[in-house]
Write an enzyme that holds these catalytic residues in place. Structure first.
Site, PDB file in Angstrom:
ATOM      1  N   ASP A  24       0.827  -1.203   0.000  1.00  0.00           N
ATOM      2  CA  ASP A  24       0.000   0.000   0.000  1.00  0.00           C
ATOM      3  C   ASP A  24       0.865   1.258   0.000  1.00  0.00           C
ATOM      4  O   ASP A  24       0.349   2.374  -0.053  1.00  0.00           O
ATOM      5  CB  ASP A  24      -1.012   0.004   1.147  1.00  0.00           C
ATOM      6  CG  ASP A  24      -0.387  -0.088   2.526  1.00  0.00           C
ATOM      7  OD1 ASP A  24       0.869  -0.142   2.630  1.00  0.00           O
ATOM      8  OD2 ASP A  24      -1.136  -0.116   3.514  1.00  0.00           O
ATOM      9  N   SER A  25       2.179   1.067  -0.016  1.00  0.00           N
ATOM     10  CA  SER A  25       3.100   2.171  -0.278  1.00  0.00           C
ATOM     11  C   SER A  25       2.824   2.801  -1.634  1.00  0.00           C
ATOM     12  O   SER A  25       3.304   3.907  -1.913  1.00  0.00           O
ATOM     13  CB  SER A  25       4.549   1.670  -0.230  1.00  0.00           C
ATOM     14  OG  SER A  25       4.705   0.495  -1.016  1.00  0.00           O
ATOM     15  N   ASP A  66      -0.582  -6.218   0.517  1.00  0.00           N
ATOM     16  CA  ASP A  66      -1.025  -5.522   1.718  1.00  0.00           C
ATOM     17  C   ASP A  66      -2.540  -5.459   1.767  1.00  0.00           C
ATOM     18  O   ASP A  66      -3.192  -5.206   0.742  1.00  0.00           O
ATOM     19  CB  ASP A  66      -0.492  -4.086   1.743  1.00  0.00           C
ATOM     20  CG  ASP A  66       0.914  -3.994   2.302  1.00  0.00           C
ATOM     21  OD1 ASP A  66       1.330  -4.912   3.031  1.00  0.00           O
ATOM     22  OD2 ASP A  66       1.589  -2.998   1.984  1.00  0.00           O
ATOM     23  N   LYS A  69      -0.659  -9.249   4.019  1.00  0.00           N
ATOM     24  CA  LYS A  69       0.028  -8.633   5.158  1.00  0.00           C
ATOM     25  C   LYS A  69      -0.929  -7.706   5.891  1.00  0.00           C
ATOM     26  O   LYS A  69      -1.619  -6.891   5.268  1.00  0.00           O
ATOM     27  CB  LYS A  69       1.270  -7.863   4.705  1.00  0.00           C
ATOM     28  CG  LYS A  69       2.025  -7.159   5.845  1.00  0.00           C
ATOM     29  CD  LYS A  69       3.447  -6.824   5.465  1.00  0.00           C
ATOM     30  CE  LYS A  69       3.572  -5.782   4.403  1.00  0.00           C
ATOM     31  NZ  LYS A  69       3.107  -4.444   4.865  1.00  0.00           N
ATOM     32  N   GLU A  99       9.492  -3.172  10.728  1.00  0.00           N
ATOM     33  CA  GLU A  99       9.867  -1.911  10.100  1.00  0.00           C
ATOM     34  C   GLU A  99      10.339  -0.919  11.154  1.00  0.00           C
ATOM     35  O   GLU A  99       9.654  -0.678  12.143  1.00  0.00           O
ATOM     36  CB  GLU A  99       8.694  -1.314   9.316  1.00  0.00           C
ATOM     37  CG  GLU A  99       9.046  -0.002   8.625  1.00  0.00           C
ATOM     38  CD  GLU A  99       7.998   0.465   7.627  1.00  0.00           C
ATOM     39  OE1 GLU A  99       8.177   1.566   7.060  1.00  0.00           O
ATOM     40  OE2 GLU A  99       7.007  -0.266   7.406  1.00  0.00           O
TER      41      GLU A  99
END
Length: 269
Positions: free
Chosen positions: A41-42, A80, A109, A178
């Site tokens: 989703d970045s 994601d 994820k 992260e």
């Protein structure tokens, strides 16, 4: 394919993952030896021009998952689950996760620990492989007060450790860390029974992931902001700048992860 990759990771082979959002790069990455493609989703930032992942929808994720799967049908794909697609209702979470699997993902994820453990367990029990995303969780950027390292104190580190252990027990196939201290990520990797993936979490994880645009050194922040005001995250490395060739840059990234050269100390916290 996913189970074979997990077995390789547990046997000690480092796993190289990159974000991917389209068919062309999916094919290129797969041929270059990238082990797993993350439809992240970045894309809300590097594709859509936003300042966070919070504007990404299920329709966005389904679209990009489909085209990545079309470009590299032999690749292992993680997708994601976007914000508001899994946090509030187990039935909705399962429906959305199954939709991503049908679109071509092999694993989904989800972000966070705590009550998300039950969500992970429910998805796994219903046949959906899960990766747990812990540490800095972009979908909670507003609650976390910005892009900040997580797990810096002993108490905070214990929470992440507990969440990772509970996620593994619940059946999560992988845990992604992260922006957590390298020592903490290494300790948890040595403690839990599933592979770990790091981004800004040191070389002690079972594998690494980078955002493609960071690897290429082409992301300069949200669309409306001055590129000169953007500072790349500490964990990023411009592999394209070393080669001048996109394919070679990706190959070099894979090799650097596999042999333990990346991330180096300067990429870790």
């Amino acid at each position: 394919m996913l189970n074979a990759l997990l077995s390789r990771a547990m046997s000690g082979e480092k796993i190289a993952m990159l974000t991917c959002y389209d068919a062309t790069f999916a094919k290129l990455m797969h041929l270059a030896g990238v082990d797993m493609l993350l439809v992240g989703d970045s894309l809300g930032m590097v594709i859509q021009g936003g300042d966070s992942t919070l504007g990404v929808t299920m329709q966005d994720m389904l679209y990009h998952t489909r085209i990545v799967a079309k470009g590299a049908p032999g690749a292992v794909i993680m997708s994601d689950m976007p914000v508001d697609s899994y946090e509030h209702d187990l039935a909705d979470a399962l429906q959305n996760a199954q939709a991503l699997i049908e679109a071509g993902a092999h694993i989904v994820k989800i972000e966070g620990g705590g009550h998300m453990v039950e969500t992970a367990r429910y998805l796994v029990e219903n046949g959906v492989p899960v990766c747990a995303h812990l540490g800095f969780t972009p979908q909670s950027v507003e609650k976390l007060g910005g892009y900040k390292i997580q797990g810096k104190t002993e108490a905070a580190g214990q929470v992440i450790l507990k969440d990772a252990q509970e996620m593994a027990t619940a059946g999560a196939s992988m845990v992604l860390f992260e922006m957590v201290p390298a020592a903490l990520a290494t300790h948890i990797t040595e403690t839990i029974s599933v592979p770990t993936i790091g981004i800004g979490a040191g070389a002690g994880c079972s594998g690494q992931v980078l955002v493609l645009q960071d690897l290429l050194g082409i992301y300069t922040g949200p669309a409306e902001k001055n590129p000169q005001d953007y500072k790349a995250p500490r964990f990023a490395q411009n592999f394209l700048g070393q080669t001048g060739n996109i394919e070679k840059a990706i190959i070099n990234y894979v090799q650097a992860v596999k042999c333990g050269e990346f991330p180096a100390a300067q990429h870790s916290y």
